[in-house]
Design a protein around this motif. Structure first.
Motif, short mmCIF file in Angstrom:
data_model
loop_
_atom_site.label_atom_id
_atom_site.label_comp_id
_atom_site.label_asym_id
_atom_site.label_seq_id
_atom_site.Cartn_x
_atom_site.Cartn_y
_atom_site.Cartn_z
N GLU A 283 15.10 -10.06 21.94
CA GLU A 283 16.28 -9.59 21.22
C GLU A 283 15.92 -8.60 20.12
N ARG A 284 14.63 -8.46 19.82
CA ARG A 284 14.21 -7.52 18.78
C ARG A 284 14.38 -6.09 19.28
N ASP A 285 14.72 -5.19 18.36
CA ASP A 285 14.96 -3.80 18.74
C ASP A 285 13.72 -3.13 19.31
N ASN A 286 12.53 -3.58 18.90
CA ASN A 286 11.30 -2.90 19.31
C ASN A 286 10.61 -3.57 20.50
N VAL A 287 11.21 -4.62 21.05
CA VAL A 287 10.58 -5.37 22.14
C VAL A 287 11.47 -5.33 23.38
N THR A 288 10.88 -4.92 24.51
CA THR A 288 11.57 -4.90 25.80
C THR A 288 10.82 -5.81 26.76
N VAL A 289 11.52 -6.79 27.31
CA VAL A 289 10.92 -7.72 28.27
C VAL A 289 11.58 -7.50 29.62
N LEU A 290 10.75 -7.23 30.62
CA LEU A 290 11.24 -6.99 31.98
C LEU A 290 10.57 -7.98 32.92
N VAL A 291 11.36 -8.68 33.70
CA VAL A 291 10.83 -9.66 34.65
C VAL A 291 10.68 -9.03 36.03
N LEU A 292 9.52 -9.25 36.62
CA LEU A 292 9.25 -8.81 37.98
C LEU A 292 9.35 -10.05 38.87
N PRO A 293 10.48 -10.24 39.55
CA PRO A 293 10.69 -11.47 40.33
C PRO A 293 9.91 -11.46 41.64
N PHE A 294 9.72 -12.66 42.18
CA PHE A 294 9.05 -12.77 43.48
C PHE A 294 9.74 -11.89 44.52
N GLU A 295 11.07 -11.84 44.47
CA GLU A 295 11.80 -11.13 45.51
C GLU A 295 11.60 -9.62 45.45
N ALA A 296 10.98 -9.11 44.39
CA ALA A 296 10.69 -7.68 44.32
C ALA A 296 9.65 -7.27 45.35
N GLY A 297 8.90 -8.26 45.84
CA GLY A 297 7.90 -7.97 46.87
C GLY A 297 6.60 -7.44 46.31
N VAL A 298 5.96 -6.57 47.08
CA VAL A 298 4.65 -6.07 46.68
C VAL A 298 4.78 -5.07 45.54
N PHE A 299 3.72 -4.98 44.75
CA PHE A 299 3.69 -4.05 43.64
C PHE A 299 2.23 -3.68 43.39
N PRO A 300 1.97 -2.59 42.69
CA PRO A 300 0.59 -2.15 42.49
C PRO A 300 -0.19 -3.07 41.55
N GLU B 35 -4.07 8.03 33.70
CA GLU B 35 -3.00 8.43 34.61
C GLU B 35 -2.72 7.35 35.65
N THR B 36 -3.78 6.74 36.18
CA THR B 36 -3.62 5.68 37.18
C THR B 36 -2.83 4.51 36.61
N TYR B 37 -3.21 4.06 35.43
CA TYR B 37 -2.55 2.88 34.86
C TYR B 37 -1.15 3.19 34.34
N ARG B 38 -0.91 4.41 33.90
CA ARG B 38 0.46 4.79 33.55
C ARG B 38 1.35 4.71 34.80
N SER B 39 0.83 5.18 35.92
CA SER B 39 1.59 5.16 37.17
C SER B 39 1.85 3.73 37.63
N ILE B 40 0.86 2.87 37.48
CA ILE B 40 1.04 1.46 37.86
C ILE B 40 2.14 0.81 37.02
N LEU B 41 2.09 1.03 35.72
CA LEU B 41 3.09 0.43 34.84
C LEU B 41 4.48 1.02 35.11
N ASP B 42 4.53 2.32 35.39
CA ASP B 42 5.81 2.94 35.73
C ASP B 42 6.41 2.27 36.97
N ARG B 43 5.57 2.03 37.96
CA ARG B 43 6.04 1.41 39.20
C ARG B 43 6.50 -0.03 38.95
#
Length: 283
Positions: free
Chosen positions: A199-216, A253-261
């Motif tokens: 809930e803090r203005d400077n913190v963003t929490v994003l959940v990657l659920p099982f149903e999202a499937g494969v990821f880098p 660059e590699t890790y920026r791309s992974i986090l973007d994905r």
């Protein structure tokens, strides 16, 4: 002053950036030393982080290296000088240097991102959750070291609460959220703590659920610290022997791309909060 035996990762990074500037200028360490009124050994020690350099002398070197990027020079000058007496120095000789380097990296970052699959971000962990993790370390840690590591981890979290807010985005996989470190009650408290932080203005929490499937990079913990200039960005990943810091342009660059994905696959902030809340209520 004799060379340092244990330069910090930040001191080594400063030296590495100065070496890059010298090499781009086509100068040898001996030639650079002559321009500074020093010998080759001193330049080599500065570039290895074993010897410090004042901000004034750093600017002189940058001038000799024909560096015209004033923003970069200012950022490097801010890194120069002594180690300072920051809070993590009280743990020097008590905890592995890599943990202190991580606290220093977080302190100086201007923005942070992380992707976590099997564990929760250290900056989000409660005392009970953190203690349960360290108690399972292999080889086992003695009780006093467990407590030192717990207190160090909790003190790191000050970066999320200082006056000058630091933006922090955390992608957390569902697997990490469902692991019950410390039991059901401790896990519920941990999830409620994450909800409060989200809930803090400077913190963003994003959940990657099982149903999202494969990821880098599944299974890998990634921490990306944005520096005052892009050249000073740093990636930290966890290895069995401790934190590893990476700063080559290709790795960044590699890790920026992974986090973007990972962020693209994750639930949006509000749905992520609902997801975490549902897990907490099911315990």
């Amino acid at each position: 002053m004799p060379p340092r035996n244990d330069p910090t990762a930040r001191q080594q990074r400063l030296g590495s950036e100065l070496r890059k500037l010298r090499e781009r200028a086509g100068l040898t360490a001996s030639a650079a030393g002559a321009l500074l009124g020093a010998d080759q050994a001193r330049i080599s020690n500065i570039e290895a982080g074993r010897v410090g350099i004042s901000a004034a002398r750093l600017r002189t070197l940058a001038g000799h290296y024909d560096c015209t990027d004033q923003v970069l020079i200012d950022a490097l000058a801010a890194m120069a000088g002594g180690r300072g007496r920051f809070w993590w120095e009280e743990y020097r000789g008590v905890l592995p240097n890599g943990l202190l380097d991580l606290a220093e990296l977080e302190h100086h970052a201007v923005k942070m991102r992380t992707g976590q699959t099997a564990t929760l971000p250290g900056l989000f962990q409660t005392v009970d959750h953190s203690r349960a993790l360290f108690q399972q370390a292999m080889p086992p840690l003695p009780p006093h070291e467990v407590e030192h590591r717990v207190s160090h981890r909790i003190k790191r979290q000050v970066v999320l609460h200082r006056d000058h807010l630091l933006d922090y985005t955390a992608v957390i996989h569902e697997a990490a959220l469902r692991m019950q470190f410390g039991g059901r009650n401790a896990t519920r408290a941990q999830l409620e703590h994450i909800l409060a932080l989200s809930e803090r203005d400077n913190v963003t929490v994003l959940v990657l659920p099982f149903e999202a499937g494969v990821f880098p990079a599944p299974g890998q913990t990634i921490f990306y610290a944005t520096g005052p200039v892009p050249q000073l960005d740093t990636v930290q990943i966890d290895e069995a022997h401790g934190p590893v810091f990476l700063d080559s342009a290709g790795k960044l660059e590699t890790y920026r791309s992974i986090l973007d994905r990972m962020e693209a696959l994750a639930l949006k902030p509000e749905k992520s909060r609902d997801f975490i809340r549902d897990i907490a209520q099911s315990l």
